[in-house]
Design an enzyme around this catalytic site. Sequence first.
Site, PDB file in Angstrom:
ATOM      1  N   THR A  37       0.826  -1.203   0.000  1.00  0.00           N
ATOM      2  CA  THR A  37       0.000   0.000   0.000  1.00  0.00           C
ATOM      3  C   THR A  37       0.863   1.257   0.000  1.00  0.00           C
ATOM      4  OG1 THR A  37      -1.651  -1.156   1.256  1.00  0.00           O
ATOM      5  CG2 THR A  37      -1.634   1.240   1.487  1.00  0.00           C
TER       6      THR A  37
ATOM      7  N   GLY B 159      -9.206  -4.682   3.510  1.00  0.00           N
ATOM      8  CA  GLY B 159      -8.145  -4.694   4.518  1.00  0.00           C
ATOM      9  C   GLY B 159      -8.213  -3.488   5.429  1.00  0.00           C
TER      10      GLY B 159
ATOM     11  N   THR C 259       1.078  -0.360   6.458  1.00  0.00           N
ATOM     12  CA  THR C 259       1.084  -1.208   5.275  1.00  0.00           C
ATOM     13  C   THR C 259       1.384  -2.635   5.736  1.00  0.00           C
ATOM     14  OG1 THR C 259       2.088  -1.615   3.098  1.00  0.00           O
ATOM     15  CG2 THR C 259       3.523  -0.721   4.783  1.00  0.00           C
ATOM     16  N   GLY C 260       1.045  -3.588   4.903  1.00  0.00           N
ATOM     17  CA  GLY C 260       1.278  -4.983   5.270  1.00  0.00           C
ATOM     18  C   GLY C 260      -0.032  -5.709   5.485  1.00  0.00           C
TER      19      GLY C 260
ATOM     20  N   GLY D   9      -3.218  -6.478   6.396  1.00  0.00           N
ATOM     21  CA  GLY D   9      -4.259  -5.615   6.924  1.00  0.00           C
ATOM     22  C   GLY D   9      -5.052  -6.220   8.066  1.00  0.00           C
TER      23      GLY D   9
HETATM   24  N1  ASP Z   1      -2.540  -3.262   4.067  1.00  0.00           N
HETATM   25  C1  ASP Z   1      -2.987  -3.663   2.757  1.00  0.00           C
HETATM   26  C2  ASP Z   1      -4.163  -4.578   2.905  1.00  0.00           C
HETATM   27  O1  ASP Z   1      -4.177  -5.401   3.809  1.00  0.00           O
HETATM   28  C3  ASP Z   1      -1.970  -4.328   1.937  1.00  0.00           C
HETATM   29  C4  ASP Z   1      -0.553  -3.846   2.076  1.00  0.00           C
HETATM   30  O2  ASP Z   1      -0.269  -2.774   2.524  1.00  0.00           O
HETATM   31  O3  ASP Z   1       0.361  -4.564   1.742  1.00  0.00           O
HETATM   32  O4  ASP Z   1      -5.040  -4.520   2.085  1.00  0.00           O
END
Ligand code: ASP
Length: 334
Positions: free
Chosen positions: A193, A223, A244-245, A247
């Site tokens: 993200t 997410g 980010t990551g 969610g």
């Molecule tokens: N946080 C985002 C989600 O879970 C994805 C990401 O940031 O990698 O949709």
Amino acid sequence: MKRRNFLTSGALNTLALGFGLSGLAKPNLNLSSSSKSRTKKSKASGPVAICTWEFTQANATAGKLLDEGYNALDAVIQGVAVEEENIKNTTVGKGGSPDREGNVTLDACVMDHTGNCGAVMCVEDITHVAALARKVMEDTPHVILAGEGAKEFALNSGFEAENLLTEASEKAWKEWLKESKYQPIINIENHDTIGMLALDAKGNISGACTTSGLAYKMKGRVGDSPIIGSGLFIDNAIGGAVATGMGEEVIKTVGSFLIVELMRNGMSPQEACEEAVRRIVTTNPNHVNFQVAYIAINKEGETGCYCIHPGFKMMKYEKGANNPIVAGSYLQKN
Ligand code: ASP
């Protein structure tokens, strides 16, 4: 294409040449007229813009707008728009990876210095969903619009519908379908993200967060990114944070709100990001299999970033320069 490759690609280098507002004319996301008046510096050490991952061009776009006197909300929306329209980025906006049924669905939210916020979830066919979230915030009595309703609102508000599934994303999805194995990979480009925070010359903080979510997610999955408090939170008296990551893990710990509250209670942005990551890893032994990263800024313009696994970077624009900051990581430290 992998994130590190597309960041050095010719397309973005070309974009990098065109700074100043003429270079930013596309997309025109309606900078608010009031923000165009030059503002006096406050005690805060702004302007500062930070964003998740090494989205160099996006962060520099926001930083330069801040330097020109635009407000933090305009800066973050124009900044993240660079990635929303970058079709080589398979994690945000047009060109984002689809869900397992081949639908590209986008999530985004924005929050400004007055505590106002807007979000859209699971939107199809609209590229600039952060700008759309701003429209929800400014032009509706609601905070969140989802799915068809969000798209309808976008079309009625002058956004154009376009096919977000690029040839490359479709090809990758069809390849994935052969095994249909759902396994988000740490720091690999099936999730990244862009979350951005800015402190403007008046000392006001705003943020935006925009994503296509996890690649090959279930249809309808949303997410943390469009969820105020999880993916993003701003309290202009204190600071802001964005995630980010994975969610699902950010939602369970209401990560961005947590970071702002920790700063309110005296932690620096860095300490608060570390504590929010610690909350996840100490309650979820599965953390070895997923990444979560946070970035944060406080009212003084101090910033912090932290993540579970090594490999995450934050971009920081300050005093006319845009630098990548390598985040410390829980697994390296413990
Ligand atoms: N946080 C985002 C989600 O879970 C994805 C990401 O940031 O990698 O949709």
